[in-house]
Scaffold this active site. Structure first.
Site, PDB file in Angstrom:
ATOM      1  N   ASP A  90      -5.692   2.476 -26.421  1.00  0.00           N
ATOM      2  CA  ASP A  90      -5.963   2.216 -25.011  1.00  0.00           C
ATOM      3  C   ASP A  90      -6.089   3.639 -24.191  1.00  0.00           C
ATOM      4  O   ASP A  90      -5.364   4.451 -24.440  1.00  0.00           O
ATOM      5  CB  ASP A  90      -5.161   1.214 -24.252  1.00  0.00           C
ATOM      6  CG  ASP A  90      -5.487  -0.238 -24.600  1.00  0.00           C
ATOM      7  OD1 ASP A  90      -6.280  -0.726 -25.284  1.00  0.00           O
ATOM      8  OD2 ASP A  90      -4.354  -1.062 -24.347  1.00  0.00           O
ATOM      9  N   GLU A 125      -0.001  -9.872   7.709  1.00  0.00           N
ATOM     10  CA  GLU A 125      -0.037  -8.780   8.326  1.00  0.00           C
ATOM     11  C   GLU A 125       1.133  -7.645   7.535  1.00  0.00           C
ATOM     12  O   GLU A 125       1.136  -6.588   7.521  1.00  0.00           O
ATOM     13  CB  GLU A 125       0.403  -8.385   9.726  1.00  0.00           C
ATOM     14  CG  GLU A 125       0.473  -7.235  10.508  1.00  0.00           C
ATOM     15  CD  GLU A 125      -1.326  -6.449  10.277  1.00  0.00           C
ATOM     16  OE1 GLU A 125      -0.966  -5.431  10.580  1.00  0.00           O
ATOM     17  OE2 GLU A 125      -2.044  -7.279  10.422  1.00  0.00           O
ATOM     18  N   PRO A 149       0.785  -1.345   0.000  1.00  0.00           N
ATOM     19  CA  PRO A 149       0.040  -0.028  -0.115  1.00  0.00           C
ATOM     20  C   PRO A 149       0.944   1.250   0.055  1.00  0.00           C
ATOM     21  O   PRO A 149       0.354   2.376  -0.416  1.00  0.00           O
ATOM     22  CB  PRO A 149      -0.889  -0.047   1.310  1.00  0.00           C
ATOM     23  CG  PRO A 149      -0.940  -1.739   1.615  1.00  0.00           C
ATOM     24  CD  PRO A 149       0.429  -2.139   1.073  1.00  0.00           C
ATOM     25  N   ARG A 171       0.508  -7.505 -22.653  1.00  0.00           N
ATOM     26  CA  ARG A 171      -0.144  -6.926 -23.628  1.00  0.00           C
ATOM     27  C   ARG A 171       0.482  -5.939 -24.361  1.00  0.00           C
ATOM     28  O   ARG A 171       0.224  -5.565 -25.791  1.00  0.00           O
ATOM     29  CB  ARG A 171      -1.674  -6.497 -23.373  1.00  0.00           C
ATOM     30  CG  ARG A 171      -1.611  -5.322 -22.557  1.00  0.00           C
ATOM     31  CD  ARG A 171      -3.183  -4.980 -21.871  1.00  0.00           C
ATOM     32  NE  ARG A 171      -4.158  -5.232 -22.982  1.00  0.00           N
ATOM     33  CZ  ARG A 171      -4.529  -4.531 -23.784  1.00  0.00           C
ATOM     34  NH1 ARG A 171      -3.877  -3.279 -23.648  1.00  0.00           N
ATOM     35  NH2 ARG A 171      -5.458  -4.418 -24.653  1.00  0.00           N
TER      36      ARG A 171
END
Length: 208
Positions: free
Chosen positions: A122, A69, A42, A107
């Site tokens: 895209d 954790e 994160p 891709r």
């Protein structure tokens, strides 16, 4: 054993540094390069198209997927070169972000897509000046009372491309206005683009 309780108390288990270091050493013994070690976390930098392009042109990386954790900070401090996040939310582990990165990178590789130019259209691609892609339609021409925009069946490719550009501008301004501002700062918006954006309330029905 690969995990243990956290020092200082608290819920969850922490992945131990030693097993991770042994696994990393084994992986390095199978490679003949110094691939960077990437941890999905994160606190990492949010993954975007520019980062995917950078990784697609690299020689690869060793991906570390945390669990529980978290991972002993000492392993992170001594072995991890870069941390990546998918956004401001938490997953059970790093496997899903790893798959997302692998798919996004794959891709962009030659031969992966049946049409080599597909990814240039895209969302976020520099070919579109970093804007979101436009809506797409296919057969039938009418479905549940909704018709395909007539301009897409006009055969006039110049008008179709202008319509698609306007749709990209409209959609991006509505959903991700910061991308329009970035395109403007980079000098990617033409006078026609700016005129369309300035008159956007009037143009909001252009898909009809």
């Amino acid at each position: 054993r690969v995990d243990d309780r956290p020092f200082g108390g608290g819920p969850g288990m922490v992945m131990m540094a030693q097993p991770l270091e042994l696994a990393l050493a084994h992986i390095r013994s199978q490679r003949n390069d110094r691939a960077p070690v990437v941890l999905f976390s994160p606190i990492g930098k949010r993954l975007d198209h520019a980062a995917v392009q950078r990784w697609s042109g690299s020689a690869g990386a060793i991906l570390v997927c945390g669990r529980y954790e978290g991972i002993d900070q000492r392993f992170i401090d001594t072995q991890v070169d870069e941390q990546i996040s998918l956004g401001d939310f938490v997953l059970s582990g790093g496997e899903v972000p790893a798959i997302a990165l692998l798919d996004a990178v794959a891709r962009l590789q030659p031969g992966v897509l049946s049409d080599a130019d597909s990814h240039h259209q895209d969302s976020f691609n520099p070919s579109l000046d970093g804007l979101l892609d436009c809506p797409h339609y296919t057969r039938p021409e009418a479905w549940r009372g909704q018709s395909v925009p007539p301009i897409l069946m006009s055969g006039n490719h110049a008008l179709i491309e202008r319509w698609r550009r306007d749709q990209r501008l409209q959609l991006t301004q509505r959903q991700r206005p910061e991308l329009v501002r970035a395109a403007r700062r980079a000098g990617h918006l033409s006078k026609s683009d700016e005129a369309f954006l300035a008159d956007l309330p009037k143009n909001s029905g252009l898909d009809a």
